[in-house]
Design an enzyme around this catalytic site. Structure first.
Site, PDB file in Angstrom:
ATOM      1  CG  ASN A  36       2.975   7.587  -0.898  1.00  0.00           C
ATOM      2  OD1 ASN A  36       2.469   8.375  -0.433  1.00  0.00           O
ATOM      3  ND2 ASN A  36       2.661   6.665  -1.922  1.00  0.00           N
TER       4      ASN A  36
ATOM      5  NE  ARG B  25       0.721  -6.600   1.313  1.00  0.00           N
ATOM      6  CZ  ARG B  25       1.241  -5.433   1.097  1.00  0.00           C
ATOM      7  NH1 ARG B  25       2.365  -4.856   1.717  1.00  0.00           N
ATOM      8  NH2 ARG B  25       0.485  -4.464   0.425  1.00  0.00           N
TER       9      ARG B  25
ATOM     10  CG  ASN C 265     -41.704 -11.672  43.345  1.00  0.00           C
ATOM     11  OD1 ASN C 265     -40.424 -11.046  43.314  1.00  0.00           O
ATOM     12  ND2 ASN C 265     -41.738 -13.112  43.346  1.00  0.00           N
TER      13      ASN C 265
ATOM     14  CG  ASN D 145     -40.468 -19.628  24.485  1.00  0.00           C
ATOM     15  OD1 ASN D 145     -39.793 -20.678  25.087  1.00  0.00           O
ATOM     16  ND2 ASN D 145     -39.944 -18.831  23.678  1.00  0.00           N
TER      17      ASN D 145
ATOM     18  CB  THR E  66      -2.673   3.408  -6.120  1.00  0.00           C
ATOM     19  OG1 THR E  66      -1.302   3.450  -6.661  1.00  0.00           O
ATOM     20  CG2 THR E  66      -2.737   2.700  -4.659  1.00  0.00           C
TER      21      THR E  66
ATOM     22  CE1 TYR F 169     -35.652 -17.867  27.174  1.00  0.00           C
ATOM     23  CE2 TYR F 169     -37.457 -19.398  27.146  1.00  0.00           C
ATOM     24  CZ  TYR F 169     -36.562 -18.595  26.521  1.00  0.00           C
ATOM     25  OH  TYR F 169     -36.807 -18.244  25.277  1.00  0.00           O
TER      26      TYR F 169
ATOM     27  CG  ASP G 136      -4.551   0.375   2.967  1.00  0.00           C
ATOM     28  OD1 ASP G 136      -4.476   1.759   2.631  1.00  0.00           O
ATOM     29  OD2 ASP G 136      -3.513  -0.635   2.639  1.00  0.00           O
TER      30      ASP G 136
ATOM     31  N   GLY H 154       6.328   2.997  -0.115  1.00  0.00           N
ATOM     32  CA  GLY H 154       7.038   3.641  -0.858  1.00  0.00           C
ATOM     33  C   GLY H 154       8.031   4.957  -0.569  1.00  0.00           C
TER      34      GLY H 154
HETATM   35  C1  UD1 Z   1       0.537   2.271  -1.366  1.00  0.00           C
HETATM   36  C2  UD1 Z   1       1.414   3.231  -2.335  1.00  0.00           C
HETATM   37  C3  UD1 Z   1       2.992   3.179  -1.310  1.00  0.00           C
HETATM   38  C4  UD1 Z   1       2.692   3.833   0.093  1.00  0.00           C
HETATM   39  C5  UD1 Z   1       1.421   2.875   0.970  1.00  0.00           C
HETATM   40  C6  UD1 Z   1       1.013   3.673   2.029  1.00  0.00           C
HETATM   41  C7  UD1 Z   1       1.235   2.860  -4.563  1.00  0.00           C
HETATM   42  C8  UD1 Z   1       1.685   2.371  -5.667  1.00  0.00           C
HETATM   43  N1  UD1 Z   1       1.839   2.373  -3.440  1.00  0.00           N
HETATM   44  O1  UD1 Z   1       1.286   0.965  -1.194  1.00  0.00           O
HETATM   45  O2  UD1 Z   1       3.774   4.140  -1.653  1.00  0.00           O
HETATM   46  O3  UD1 Z   1       3.594   3.957   1.042  1.00  0.00           O
HETATM   47  O4  UD1 Z   1       0.301   2.700  -0.077  1.00  0.00           O
HETATM   48  O5  UD1 Z   1       0.225   2.908   3.026  1.00  0.00           O
HETATM   49  O6  UD1 Z   1       0.369   3.766  -4.702  1.00  0.00           O
HETATM   50  N2  UD1 Z   1      -6.339  -0.125  -4.253  1.00  0.00           N
HETATM   51  C9  UD1 Z   1      -7.194   0.043  -5.026  1.00  0.00           C
HETATM   52  N3  UD1 Z   1      -7.210  -0.536  -6.323  1.00  0.00           N
HETATM   53  C10 UD1 Z   1      -6.216  -1.051  -6.751  1.00  0.00           C
HETATM   54  C11 UD1 Z   1      -5.025  -0.890  -5.874  1.00  0.00           C
HETATM   55  C12 UD1 Z   1      -5.047  -0.431  -4.590  1.00  0.00           C
HETATM   56  O7  UD1 Z   1      -8.573   0.562  -4.792  1.00  0.00           O
HETATM   57  O8  UD1 Z   1      -6.015  -1.466  -7.930  1.00  0.00           O
HETATM   58  C13 UD1 Z   1      -6.620   0.590  -2.841  1.00  0.00           C
HETATM   59  C14 UD1 Z   1      -6.436  -0.762  -1.935  1.00  0.00           C
HETATM   60  O9  UD1 Z   1      -7.645  -1.144  -1.454  1.00  0.00           O
HETATM   61  C15 UD1 Z   1      -5.673   0.198  -0.588  1.00  0.00           C
HETATM   62  C16 UD1 Z   1      -5.080   1.350  -1.057  1.00  0.00           C
HETATM   63  O10 UD1 Z   1      -5.669   1.369  -2.579  1.00  0.00           O
HETATM   64  O11 UD1 Z   1      -6.871   0.469   0.295  1.00  0.00           O
HETATM   65  C17 UD1 Z   1      -3.464   1.098  -1.327  1.00  0.00           C
HETATM   66  O12 UD1 Z   1      -3.317  -0.131  -1.939  1.00  0.00           O
HETATM   67  P1  UD1 Z   1      -2.123  -1.160  -1.269  1.00  0.00           P
HETATM   68  O13 UD1 Z   1      -2.274  -2.304  -2.300  1.00  0.00           O
HETATM   69  O14 UD1 Z   1      -2.470  -1.445   0.038  1.00  0.00           O
HETATM   70  O15 UD1 Z   1      -1.082  -0.484  -1.817  1.00  0.00           O
HETATM   71  P2  UD1 Z   1       0.629  -0.435  -0.753  1.00  0.00           P
HETATM   72  O16 UD1 Z   1       1.340  -1.451  -1.278  1.00  0.00           O
HETATM   73  O17 UD1 Z   1       0.262  -0.304   0.622  1.00  0.00           O
HETATM   74 CA    CA Z   2      -1.374  -0.487   1.826  1.00  0.00          CA
END
Ligand code: UD1
Ligand code: CA
Length: 464
Positions: free
Chosen positions: A172, A17, A380, A389, A81, A369, A105, A142
């Site tokens: 969440n 996004r 001065n 240069n 996640t 310069y 993030d 979430g």
């Molecule tokens: C997630 C939560 C959501 C919450 C929101 C808060 C889940 C399924 N959803 O959604 O409930 O409200 O965060 O901000 O957990 N990442 C990885 N590996 C992956 C996927 C994600 O490292 O395979 C990291 C991303 O880089 C990011 C973080 O996890 O820093 C969250 O991932 P993102 O895809 O932004 O989740 P949201 O859709 O925001």
């Molecule tokens: Ca997020």
């Protein structure tokens, strides 16, 4: 806190996004990749171990962690996640205690809030505690579904929510405290039967509860702090909040801002007491400014060091340079990388320096310069002086001794040396070394043709 803490920071996603070629967590907030803020929080809560889960642009993410005491775990495919946490837990096999999950993030999170989560986790004797908050617009987050008695029952992702669940405004934050033993079991129970076909860490609530364990939702009343950055609109909001925090911190430490909302200071900049900063100024990177300095409007200062009582007049660019106590720069000056002004130096209007040193009390006040030059003290430099240069292929140095006077409109064709106390007459092109104490002068002798203007007029009239 009685139990040991380990923190996992999830930073593997691309962040579609953001509409960017750069991985989301590398986008900067107040001059620093956003995921480094939760890393700093992990340090501040005294995590015994810190694991950063990387994936997209793993090398760049890892580079940004240079010098930090963290482990990096590679999530080769971004399967959600829960999968990311599984990868992180592989680096914590021997760890027993509380595992904190932070998101790369969510940069505005503070150590105080995570400490609040940890004390609630401990007080409730929970196996799993999720940090929640109530927002006006819960779209994208979430939703926290609470059951009879108000206890948390499960989390439903936005994309899997029906109209009733979509109305819930408690969301969440993606931040959790887990008992390490529970976490290492539950993450293997999670399935990917959902709209995104991903392994959701949020499912750990329902699974934990089904296993008869205690899950708790700890609500913070500051939704700003736990805001997740998914788009550039959210990025700019986080930027604004972070900048205000930074400027407030400096003001409380004795820095005056004429217009704090229009002054842009990066996170790692340090500023002494009784410094005054005017509007429109951008101070970046690892810049430091000592006590009693004044920075006027519209300056951009990057990775530079400023001593005490320095004045930067309006509209200068200063990069990777060092300015000694009592020096004055500007207006409209450009210090390019590698410039050093020692004490009480003056660099004025339309002066450009590059990889040059000016010793104590030296002055270059106008239209000059100075590149690859080593200038002593008490020198001065007259208006319009240029160090030549560069011959189109190579760069050469100009060395000017102490107490030298360079008149206006002088060209110094490098490599060249002007000895201590020498005097270079205005208009001179210096092509040979000047001995100490000597006068260097190179001018075509002036001729005055008396009556020349009148004669020219007459010639013109004759022709017509
Ligand atoms: C997630 C939560 C959501 C919450 C929101 C808060 C889940 C399924 N959803 O959604 O409930 O409200 O965060 O901000 O957990 N990442 C990885 N590996 C992956 C996927 C994600 O490292 O395979 C990291 C991303 O880089 C990011 C973080 O996890 O820093 C969250 O991932 P993102 O895809 O932004 O989740 P949201 O859709 O925001
Ligand atoms: Ca997020």
């Amino acid at each position: 806190m009685s139990k040991d803490i380990a923190t996992i920071i999830l930073a593997a996603g691309l962040g579609r996004r953001m509409k960017s070629g750069l991985a989301k967590v590398l986008h900067c907030v107040a001059g620093k990749p956003m995921f480094l803020y939760p890393v700093a929080v992990a340090e501040e809560i005294s995590s015994a171990k810190i694991v950063v889960v990387v994936g997209h642009q793993a090398d760049s993410v890892q580079n940004a962690l240079t010098g930090k005491n963290v482990r990096v775990a590679l999530q080769a495919k971004q399967d959600g996640t829960a999968d990311a946490v599984r990868v992180g837990m592989d680096s914590l096999k021997d760890f027993k205690g509380t595992v904190v999950i932070l998101c790369g993030d969510v940069p505005l999170i503070t150590p105080e809030t995570v400490r609040g989560l940890l004390s609630s986790h401990e007080k409730e004797d929970a196996s799993l505690t999720v940090l929640t908050t109530e927002v006006d617009d819960p779209a994208g987050y979430g939703r926290i579904v609470r059951g009879a008695g108000g206890a948390i029952a499960r989390i439903v992702e936005d994309r899997d929510a029906d109209e009733v669940i979509k109305q819930i405004r408690e969301v969440n934050t993606g931040i959790y405290a887990f008992d390490s033993a529970l976490l290492s079991t539950v993450i293997y129970e999670i399935r990917s039967e959902n709209a995104q076909k991903e392994f959701y860490l949020t499912d750990s609530i329902e699974i934990g509860l089904r296993m008869g364990l205690k899950a708790f939702a700890y609500k913070t009343d500051d939704p700003q702090e736990v805001m997740g950055i998914n788009s550039r609109v959210e990025l700019s909001r986080a930027e604004g909040i972070m900048r205000r925090r930074i400027n407030d911190r400096h003001m409380l430490n004795g820095v005056s801002f004429i217009a704090p909302d229009n002054t842009y200071i990066d996170t790692d900049v340090s500023i002494g007491q009784d410094v005054t900063i005017y509007p429109g100024t951008v101070i970046k990177g690892s810049t430091s400014i000592s006590d009693g300095s004044t920075i006027y409007s519209n300056n951009r200062i990057v990775n530079s060091r400023m001593g005490a009582g320095v004045t930067i007049k309006d509209s200068c660019v200063i990069e990777d340079s060092s300015i000694g106590d009592g020096s004055q720069v500007g207006p409209f000056a450009h210090l390019r990388p590698g410039s050093t002004l020692e004490k009480n130096v003056r660099v004025g209007n339309y002066v450009e320096l590059k990889k040059s040193v000016m010793g104590d009390g030296s002055k270059a006040n106008h239209l000059t310069y100075l590149g690859d030059a080593e200038i002593g003290s008490g020198v001065n430099i007259g208006a319009g002086t240029i160090t030549c240069n560069y011959d189109g292929q190579e760069k050469f140095r100009t060395i000017i001794g102490d107490g030298v006077f360079i008149g206006s409109d002088v060209q110094l064709v490098a490599p060249v040396k002007v000895g201590d106390g020498a005097f270079v007459a205005a208009g001179t092109t210096v092509t040979k070394d000047v001995p100490p104490g000597a006068l260097a002068i190179s001018r075509i002798e002036q001729e005055n043709r008396v009556g020349w203007v009148e004669e020219r007029k007459k010639r013109k009239n004759k022709k017509q």
